[in-house]
Design a protein around this motif. Sequence first.
Motif, PDB file in Angstrom:
ATOM      1  N   PRO A 413       8.421  -1.579   6.116  1.00  0.00           N
ATOM      2  CA  PRO A 413       7.875  -1.543   4.759  1.00  0.00           C
ATOM      3  C   PRO A 413       6.671  -0.624   4.681  1.00  0.00           C
ATOM      4  O   PRO A 413       5.925  -0.462   5.641  1.00  0.00           O
ATOM      5  N   ASP A 414       6.525  -0.030   3.510  1.00  0.00           N
ATOM      6  CA  ASP A 414       5.415   0.843   3.197  1.00  0.00           C
ATOM      7  C   ASP A 414       4.111   0.033   3.197  1.00  0.00           C
ATOM      8  O   ASP A 414       4.100  -1.139   2.845  1.00  0.00           O
ATOM      9  N   ALA A 415       3.009   0.664   3.607  1.00  0.00           N
ATOM     10  CA  ALA A 415       1.731  -0.055   3.680  1.00  0.00           C
ATOM     11  C   ALA A 415       1.289  -0.569   2.310  1.00  0.00           C
ATOM     12  O   ALA A 415       0.722  -1.659   2.195  1.00  0.00           O
ATOM     13  N   LEU A 416       1.588   0.204   1.244  1.00  0.00           N
ATOM     14  CA  LEU A 416       1.193  -0.239  -0.100  1.00  0.00           C
ATOM     15  C   LEU A 416       1.938  -1.506  -0.474  1.00  0.00           C
ATOM     16  O   LEU A 416       1.363  -2.455  -1.007  1.00  0.00           O
ATOM     17  N   ASP A 417       3.250  -1.534  -0.182  1.00  0.00           N
ATOM     18  CA  ASP A 417       4.057  -2.710  -0.519  1.00  0.00           C
ATOM     19  C   ASP A 417       3.572  -3.932   0.248  1.00  0.00           C
ATOM     20  O   ASP A 417       3.480  -5.036  -0.299  1.00  0.00           O
ATOM     21  N   ARG A 447       8.440   9.510  -7.287  1.00  0.00           N
ATOM     22  CA  ARG A 447       7.148   8.829  -7.115  1.00  0.00           C
ATOM     23  C   ARG A 447       7.130   7.421  -7.692  1.00  0.00           C
ATOM     24  O   ARG A 447       6.144   6.978  -8.266  1.00  0.00           O
ATOM     25  N   SER A 448       8.266   6.709  -7.578  1.00  0.00           N
ATOM     26  CA  SER A 448       8.283   5.334  -8.047  1.00  0.00           C
ATOM     27  C   SER A 448       9.385   4.587  -7.327  1.00  0.00           C
ATOM     28  O   SER A 448      10.234   5.184  -6.671  1.00  0.00           O
ATOM     29  N   SER A 449       9.333   3.250  -7.444  1.00  0.00           N
ATOM     30  CA  SER A 449      10.434   2.433  -6.935  1.00  0.00           C
ATOM     31  C   SER A 449      10.807   1.437  -8.023  1.00  0.00           C
ATOM     32  O   SER A 449      10.005   1.152  -8.914  1.00  0.00           O
ATOM     33  N   THR A 572      -1.702  16.393  -1.132  1.00  0.00           N
ATOM     34  CA  THR A 572      -1.361  14.974  -1.218  1.00  0.00           C
ATOM     35  C   THR A 572      -0.495  14.679  -2.430  1.00  0.00           C
ATOM     36  O   THR A 572      -0.523  15.420  -3.420  1.00  0.00           O
ATOM     37  N   GLY A 573       0.273  13.602  -2.338  1.00  0.00           N
ATOM     38  CA  GLY A 573       1.068  13.173  -3.483  1.00  0.00           C
ATOM     39  C   GLY A 573       0.265  12.262  -4.384  1.00  0.00           C
ATOM     40  O   GLY A 573       0.723  11.844  -5.443  1.00  0.00           O
ATOM     41  N   ASP A 574      -0.954  11.961  -3.988  1.00  0.00           N
ATOM     42  CA  ASP A 574      -1.738  10.957  -4.711  1.00  0.00           C
ATOM     43  C   ASP A 574      -2.443  11.548  -5.943  1.00  0.00           C
ATOM     44  O   ASP A 574      -2.377  12.735  -6.215  1.00  0.00           O
ATOM     45  N   HIS A 575      -3.142  10.658  -6.664  1.00  0.00           N
ATOM     46  CA  HIS A 575      -3.873  11.003  -7.886  1.00  0.00           C
ATOM     47  C   HIS A 575      -5.007  11.977  -7.566  1.00  0.00           C
ATOM     48  O   HIS A 575      -5.681  11.815  -6.542  1.00  0.00           O
TER      49      HIS A 575
HETATM   50  N1  ATP Z   1       5.737   2.102  -2.107  1.00  0.00           N
HETATM   51  C1  ATP Z   1       5.462   2.704  -3.241  1.00  0.00           C
HETATM   52  N2  ATP Z   1       5.911   2.205  -4.385  1.00  0.00           N
HETATM   53  C2  ATP Z   1       5.645   2.830  -5.537  1.00  0.00           C
HETATM   54  N3  ATP Z   1       4.933   3.928  -5.654  1.00  0.00           N
HETATM   55  C3  ATP Z   1       4.438   4.481  -4.566  1.00  0.00           C
HETATM   56  C4  ATP Z   1       4.669   3.900  -3.283  1.00  0.00           C
HETATM   57  N4  ATP Z   1       4.079   4.674  -2.360  1.00  0.00           N
HETATM   58  C5  ATP Z   1       3.499   5.685  -3.023  1.00  0.00           C
HETATM   59  N5  ATP Z   1       3.703   5.575  -4.349  1.00  0.00           N
HETATM   60  C6  ATP Z   1       3.248   6.499  -5.394  1.00  0.00           C
HETATM   61  O1  ATP Z   1       3.653   7.828  -5.084  1.00  0.00           O
HETATM   62  C7  ATP Z   1       2.538   8.674  -4.972  1.00  0.00           C
HETATM   63  C8  ATP Z   1       2.768   9.653  -3.869  1.00  0.00           C
HETATM   64  O2  ATP Z   1       2.838   8.951  -2.662  1.00  0.00           O
HETATM   65  P1  ATP Z   1       3.309   9.601  -1.335  1.00  0.00           P
HETATM   66  O3  ATP Z   1       3.159   8.563  -0.310  1.00  0.00           O
HETATM   67  O4  ATP Z   1       4.580  10.303  -1.539  1.00  0.00           O
HETATM   68  O5  ATP Z   1       2.201  10.689  -1.198  1.00  0.00           O
HETATM   69  P2  ATP Z   1       1.847  11.579   0.047  1.00  0.00           P
HETATM   70  O6  ATP Z   1       1.998  12.980  -0.331  1.00  0.00           O
HETATM   71  O7  ATP Z   1       2.499  11.074   1.255  1.00  0.00           O
HETATM   72  O8  ATP Z   1       0.333  11.273   0.058  1.00  0.00           O
HETATM   73  P3  ATP Z   1      -0.655  11.320   1.261  1.00  0.00           P
HETATM   74  O9  ATP Z   1      -1.298  12.639   1.198  1.00  0.00           O
HETATM   75  O10 ATP Z   1      -1.624  10.271   0.849  1.00  0.00           O
HETATM   76  O11 ATP Z   1       0.082  11.015   2.495  1.00  0.00           O
HETATM   77  C9  ATP Z   1       1.365   7.738  -4.713  1.00  0.00           C
HETATM   78  O12 ATP Z   1       0.185   8.260  -5.214  1.00  0.00           O
HETATM   79  C10 ATP Z   1       1.759   6.494  -5.478  1.00  0.00           C
HETATM   80  O13 ATP Z   1       1.384   6.629  -6.807  1.00  0.00           O
END
Ligand code: ATP
Length: 905
Positions: A413-417, A447-449, A572-575
């Motif tokens: 599982p993802d750390a956020l979950d 970018r969603s689940s 990054t994929g983040d905000h």
């Molecule tokens: N498990 C999840 N469920 C829903 N949305 C998620 C989840 N994980 C990430 N996200 C969303 O997707 C966006 C991008 O996340 P992702 O992990 O793909 O980024 P990343 O490019 O790997 O970022 P980083 O540079 O932090 O590693 C996050 O900012 C968040 O909004």
Amino acid sequence: MVWAPEAVSGAGPRDIRETDAGPAEHVSIADVAGLTPLEALRLMRSGPRGLLESQAEERLLRCGENVLPEPAPTTWPRRIARSLRDPFTMVLLGLGLVSAAIASWGTACVTVVLVVVSSLLRSSGEYRADRSIAALRDLIATTATVRRRTGATSAPLYREIPVGELVPGDVIQLGPGDLVPADVLLLRSNGLTVHQAALTGESGPVAKHPVDAPVGPFTGPASGSELFERPQLCFQGTGVVAGTGTGVVVATGAGTMFAGAHQVSASRRRLSSFDRSVNGISWLLIRFMLLIPPAALLADAALRGRGLEALPFAVAVAVGLTPEMLPVIVTTALARGSAVLARDHGVMVRRFPALHDLGAVDVLCIDKTGTLTRDLPVLDRSLDPDGRPDPEVLRWAAVNSLWTIQLADLPCPDALDEAIMDAAERLDPGPPASDGIAALPFDPARRSSCAVVQRPGRLGVHTLVVKGAVEDVLDRCTLVRAAGPHGEMDGELDADARERLLRSAGTMAADGLRVLAVALADRPARPGPYGPRDEHDLTFVGFVGLRDALAPQAGDALAELAGRGVEVKILTGDHPGTAARVCRDLGLDLGPDLGLGAGAVVTADQLDGLDDAAVAELAARATVFARCAPEHKARVVAALRAAGHTTGFLGDGVNDLPALRAADIGMCPSDAADVTRQTADVVLTAKDLTAIDHAIAAGRRSTGNIVTYLRVVLSSNVGNVIAMLAAGLLLPFLPMLPIQVLTQNLCFDAAQLAYAFDRPGRGAMRRPSRLRPRGLLRFIAVFGPLNALADLTTFAVLVSAVPLSGQASGQAAFHAGWFVENLLTQAVAMLVLRGRRRVPVPLMVAACFLVAVGVLLPLSPLAAPLGMTALPASCYLMLAGVVVVYGAALLAAKAWFDRRHGDRM
Ligand SMILES: Nc1ncnc2c1ncn2[C@@H]1O[C@H](COP(=O)(O)OP(=O)(O)OP(=O)(O)O)[C@@H](O)[C@H]1O
Ligand SMILES: [Mg+2]
């Protein structure tokens, strides 16, 4: 291995007639391309519950391990033959032939000795290097999740086995980041997308799902690309981008499509940029060497009318000029650097030239989570659309996390979950109230689940629970939840409301939080599958914010990297707000406001409309790129490279794969996704910027040593050639006998091996280092003539000190004098030209060795056979004077050169 189903009538040698009837062919992936899952399982003599352990064992014996056919291990003769193919060795062998042809047996023998010694040294260096690379295989080895039973009546169990133990008929699971371990036909899947670039070269991910209706037999060519387009087939060597799947193994090992493609591509390995620059320098030198001796000969013949008797001398000079130890030094410096790096800092370099490229890195692109932060998020708040604390939002987020994990069979599982479920568990412990129907696991592109659940007491209604990046989720919402006097009320989500919500998410992000939006939708219950197109007309219910602490050493490591002249960029994929805050907290300068609306941060959608030149321009100015999809990361990296930067990239996810491929040096931690690990050039034990800093330093050290070697050897060689040409014109006899040239050359070679153990100066460690032929030429242009000047001074001293007048003893004294001077000046140059720093022991030993040979050889019994005699004491004194003045001149010239060109490589 190609799978031969048991019990084939008219049995071939490999058939075992033990069970009921089956088809008569060996099964390849093309044979199942037209079958339904059930037909395929039947053909593979397997079932949805997997094979019995005993069946698997028996098949493993019969079909062999699931490994790619390895090229035969390199034997010593082959290794030595390969080391002979190097251009310097070729030249030496050519010169050996010439010497044999003119019956100059001494030169021929020495040439052969040189060739043998350098090829032995090089082969043993490569042998050790190969062994240490082979030791890395364990680190990047992958496993597969297989479903098997211990007995016919026992329940199937999932377990991890080494990929090599997979057999045809095994039922395996695939998850995000997995490398597909064999050719597989899908039985079930959930949002599965696969990256097939390894086979098809196509860059985007492709959707894969089982096909339940029979499609008829596959009639295309068995190797054809049409096979790759079949959605129900997954191929070995491809990587899972998102989603999960279960499939039956059809072909393993040499029987897979990848094995076929691999054999073709392995024979055409590309040269790295490092190999190319070493080759460039080698050929430059070879041309120079082949030109000088004939020139010397011609000049001699023209001026003195000596003709061919000078030929042995010319050949010996050419041999003396050959830097035949260059390949040995390169191999030793890189292999030693890599070994030290692995031992002391847990950094594994998977191909040695990558160490040079590491030293050349001037831009390092990294991701945020786990690199700058610890990737241990903790729930901080859960807010309703009006910004009031609301535990209900957390509950919905947890429903999404729980069911996406459970239904999508995610391996880890993802750390956020995990953080969301932990927090929800503390809020109300106990089993979940809702029932999971379907799930679309997290996809870095969407970018969603999404989880589809059945709520208690809501028969006939399915609720979609979506969570993800704020912008992406809001785009799919039309309503927003508002608390009314009589419970929930949904209002319209107009442009103003959307603006307001984006602003409050921005405020949370600016506080350093990772923000997720949560949205719901009720739909009439239906049996069919759910897909991304069902995520529309959602009702926004609120935000959850999670805090991820900063990585403890990140700030210091960023400062170190800046001190080394490495520019760091965050992709990054983040905000954008979260990313900017993290960077500021770590003391990273974001640069000026770019006037694009997000301050100093670039958001990936701003890249979309731009051409490559504009992206390159933006990439040069900005430090943080937020909301990057996988292809955005790759685009920024490619733009930086195109602008002439040597670009490194560190990432751990499947979403980092395209960028990892695009970079000069791809780096990942050892716990990264399988595909990522297999693609990276450098694997780190931990995702730690400090380790990268060490790796860059090690790269610069190795390159620095190679450059120092080349500088010293080439400037002294060039000096000698100039001196010999001049002496040929001025003196009535050869300035050095061929045997003396060769003895001197042997001594130089032995001493210079010590350079593999040197350390470059501080200045060189502070700037990216690269092998630059031009820089080398600049150096030689100054120090070559200086060396020649010392030689010419020696000539003057010797001519005045020893009676030459044509006597043999006079010439022998002259030869001895120049021999001594050459060895002593070489010892001085070895120490001075590397810069003023502590001399490591091997180098000191090497320099003392040269001095000892120089001083003692003319006094030893070897002097006579080598055509030398002992020198008068006064001569030693004068030579000492020349060497001291030369040393001082070298120091002054080096200081001037460094001031002028910087102490860089
Ligand atoms: N498990 C999840 N469920 C829903 N949305 C998620 C989840 N994980 C990430 N996200 C969303 O997707 C966006 C991008 O996340 P992702 O992990 O793909 O980024 P990343 O490019 O790997 O970022 P980083 O540079 O932090 O590693 C996050 O900012 C968040 O909004
Ligand atoms: Mg990531």
